[in-house]
Design an enzyme around this catalytic site. Structure first.
Site, mmCIF file in Angstrom:
data_model
loop_
_atom_site.group_PDB
_atom_site.id
_atom_site.type_symbol
_atom_site.label_atom_id
_atom_site.label_comp_id
_atom_site.label_asym_id
_atom_site.label_seq_id
_atom_site.Cartn_x
_atom_site.Cartn_y
_atom_site.Cartn_z
ATOM 1 N N MET A 39 0.847 -1.193 0.000
ATOM 2 C CA MET A 39 0.000 0.000 0.000
ATOM 3 C C MET A 39 0.887 1.249 0.000
ATOM 4 S SD MET A 39 -3.488 -0.898 1.956
ATOM 5 C CE MET A 39 -2.954 -0.680 3.641
ATOM 6 N N LEU A 42 6.752 3.021 1.320
ATOM 7 C CA LEU A 42 7.665 1.880 1.421
ATOM 8 C C LEU A 42 8.742 2.118 2.483
ATOM 9 C CD1 LEU A 42 8.124 1.046 -2.390
ATOM 10 C CD2 LEU A 42 6.381 0.211 -0.788
ATOM 11 N N HIS A 46 9.444 -3.462 3.309
ATOM 12 C CA HIS A 46 9.147 -3.671 1.882
ATOM 13 C C HIS A 46 10.437 -3.940 1.101
ATOM 14 C CE1 HIS A 46 5.626 -0.965 3.000
ATOM 15 N NE2 HIS A 46 5.042 -2.071 2.594
ATOM 16 N N GLY A 156 5.085 -9.927 4.215
ATOM 17 C CA GLY A 156 5.825 -9.883 5.469
ATOM 18 C C GLY A 156 5.142 -10.685 6.567
ATOM 19 N N LYS A 158 5.169 -9.831 9.568
ATOM 20 C CA LYS A 158 4.586 -8.933 10.576
ATOM 21 C C LYS A 158 3.066 -9.045 10.534
ATOM 22 C CE LYS A 158 3.910 -4.462 10.240
ATOM 23 N NZ LYS A 158 2.533 -4.180 10.722
ATOM 24 N N ASP A 159 2.525 -9.127 9.307
ATOM 25 C CA ASP A 159 1.082 -9.323 9.137
ATOM 26 C C ASP A 159 0.842 -10.827 9.043
ATOM 27 O OD1 ASP A 159 0.075 -6.451 8.719
ATOM 28 O OD2 ASP A 159 1.752 -6.582 7.345
ATOM 29 N N GLN A 162 -2.589 -12.054 7.956
ATOM 30 C CA GLN A 162 -2.788 -11.784 6.524
ATOM 31 C C GLN A 162 -2.060 -12.824 5.674
ATOM 32 O OE1 GLN A 162 -2.693 -7.774 4.522
ATOM 33 N NE2 GLN A 162 -0.599 -8.343 4.087
ATOM 34 N N VAL A 185 11.022 -7.053 9.615
ATOM 35 C CA VAL A 185 12.208 -6.199 9.711
ATOM 36 C C VAL A 185 11.912 -5.142 10.778
ATOM 37 C CG1 VAL A 185 13.759 -4.632 8.472
ATOM 38 C CG2 VAL A 185 12.757 -6.602 7.297
HETATM 39 O O1 PAF Z 1 -0.103 -5.666 3.540
HETATM 40 C C1 PAF Z 1 -0.505 -4.773 2.784
HETATM 41 O O2 PAF Z 1 0.189 -3.785 2.513
HETATM 42 C C2 PAF Z 1 -1.892 -4.880 2.197
HETATM 43 O O3 PAF Z 1 -2.780 -5.465 3.080
HETATM 44 C C3 PAF Z 1 -1.914 -5.601 0.834
HETATM 45 C C4 PAF Z 1 -1.476 -7.051 0.963
HETATM 46 C C5 PAF Z 1 -0.994 -4.889 -0.147
HETATM 47 C C6 PAF Z 1 -3.331 -5.588 0.267
HETATM 48 O O4 PAF Z 1 -3.806 -4.303 0.085
#
Ligand code: PAF
Length: 295
Positions: A39, A42, A46, A156, A158-159, A162, A185
């Site tokens: 998103m 960066l 990232h 990552g 961290k999530d 997700q 990181v």
């Molecule tokens: O982790 C993120 O930055 C967002 O949730 C993603 C995976 C790019 C989806 O919008």
């Protein structure tokens, strides 16, 4: 994924169709494609995903799209940091081949009526506090995978939730992409890199380090033999509470695969935390039994 000789010239694209064509042609020429969905705003986290993609794939594609459907009303969609020019320059300097930066209209038709939903896993942890969040994530990531025909996509740890949800979506929908999770990181003091860190004042930011400290301490206690999840949670809660967060959403010890709460740390487990500091919701996690790096 085999690495063959490159090289695309760097380009920034905002039309899905153009990206699809560009990458389908690359794949026809035998080039492998690595994808880092983001998103934007960066940061070093990232960058490490981009480095992993570069090490495994011929072409690297980074998407920059602040996805509105994963923010509920009242969340920080408007405040979310946006710095496309800087992101593009960073990607260029890092040797990324394509930046895909669509606008909302390119990604969502006004009358879009399709949602991709992963059951179960999305109901726990962040899913319980951010209704609809993961539906937004899986819907946009599924769409991004249609646009970017990647061999490998990098996310990552961290999530962590997700990452698990996306892996499940890819498995369930038989999407032809490999999902790779990359280690969190951290900043010098251990706070996990996050685009939202930029929204923290210096004072609040220094308090937020309690998250990292609680992960390190929990790891240490488990390594020393503690197996009771409640003990780990209570200790972490006491430490985090002392840093005066605005709110603690959860501190949970969960099964690393199902994300269900566990009572004992016997198999692979994860301590996951979500805490709000100064209006900013931060998440972090650690595999219990393994040391936490500061890398
Ligand atoms: O982790 C993120 O930055 C967002 O949730 C993603 C995976 C790019 C989806 O919008």
């Amino acid at each position: 994924v085999s690495k063959t000789t490159k090289k695309a010239s760097f380009s920034v694209q905002n039309r899905a169709k153009n990206v699809q064509e560009l990458l389908q042609n690359a794949r026809k020429r035998g080039l492998s494609v690595g994808f880092v969905p983001t998103m934007g705003a960066l940061h070093a986290g990232h960058c490490s995903l981009i480095e992993s993609a570069k090490s495994r794939c011929d072409w690297v594609v980074v998407s920059v799209f602040v996805n509105p459907t994963q923010f509920a009303a009242g969340e920080d969609l408007d405040r979310y940091p946006r710095q496309l020019e800087r992101d593009v320059e960073l990607c260029r300097a890092m040797g990324v081949d394509v930046v895909f930066a669509p606008d909302v209209a390119e990604m969502y038709a006004d009358d879009a009526a399709t949602t991709v939903r992963v059951g179960g896993l999305t109901e726990r942890l962040c899913g319980a506090f951010r209704p609809g969040h993961f539906d937004g994530v899986t819907t946009v990531v599924c769409k991004l995978f249609q646009i970017v025909p990647a061999d490998v996509a990098f996310f990552g740890e961290k999530d962590y939730q997700q990452l698990m949800v996306i892996k499940r979506m890819v498995r369930d929908l038989l999407l032809p992409v490999e999902i790779v999770g990359c280690p969190t990181v951290r900043e010098r003091d251990g706070l996990a890199h996050s685009s939202r860190n930029a929204l923290l004042s210096a004072v609040v930011r220094s308090r937020a380090v309690a998250l990292y400290e609680s992960l390190v301490e929990s790891s240490r206690v488990v390594a020393a033999g503690e197996r009771r999840a409640a003990t780990i949670v209570d200790r972490a809660r006491a430490h985090i509470s002392a840093s005066h967060p605005s709110r603690i959403d959860y501190i949970s010890v969960v099964d690393a695969c199902t994300l269900e709460d566990v009572e004992r740390i016997d198999g692979p487990t994860r301590l996951c935390v979500a805490v709000v500091y100064g209006g900013c919701r931060l998440i972090d996690n650690v595999a219990l039994g393994a040391p936490v790096g500061t890398g």
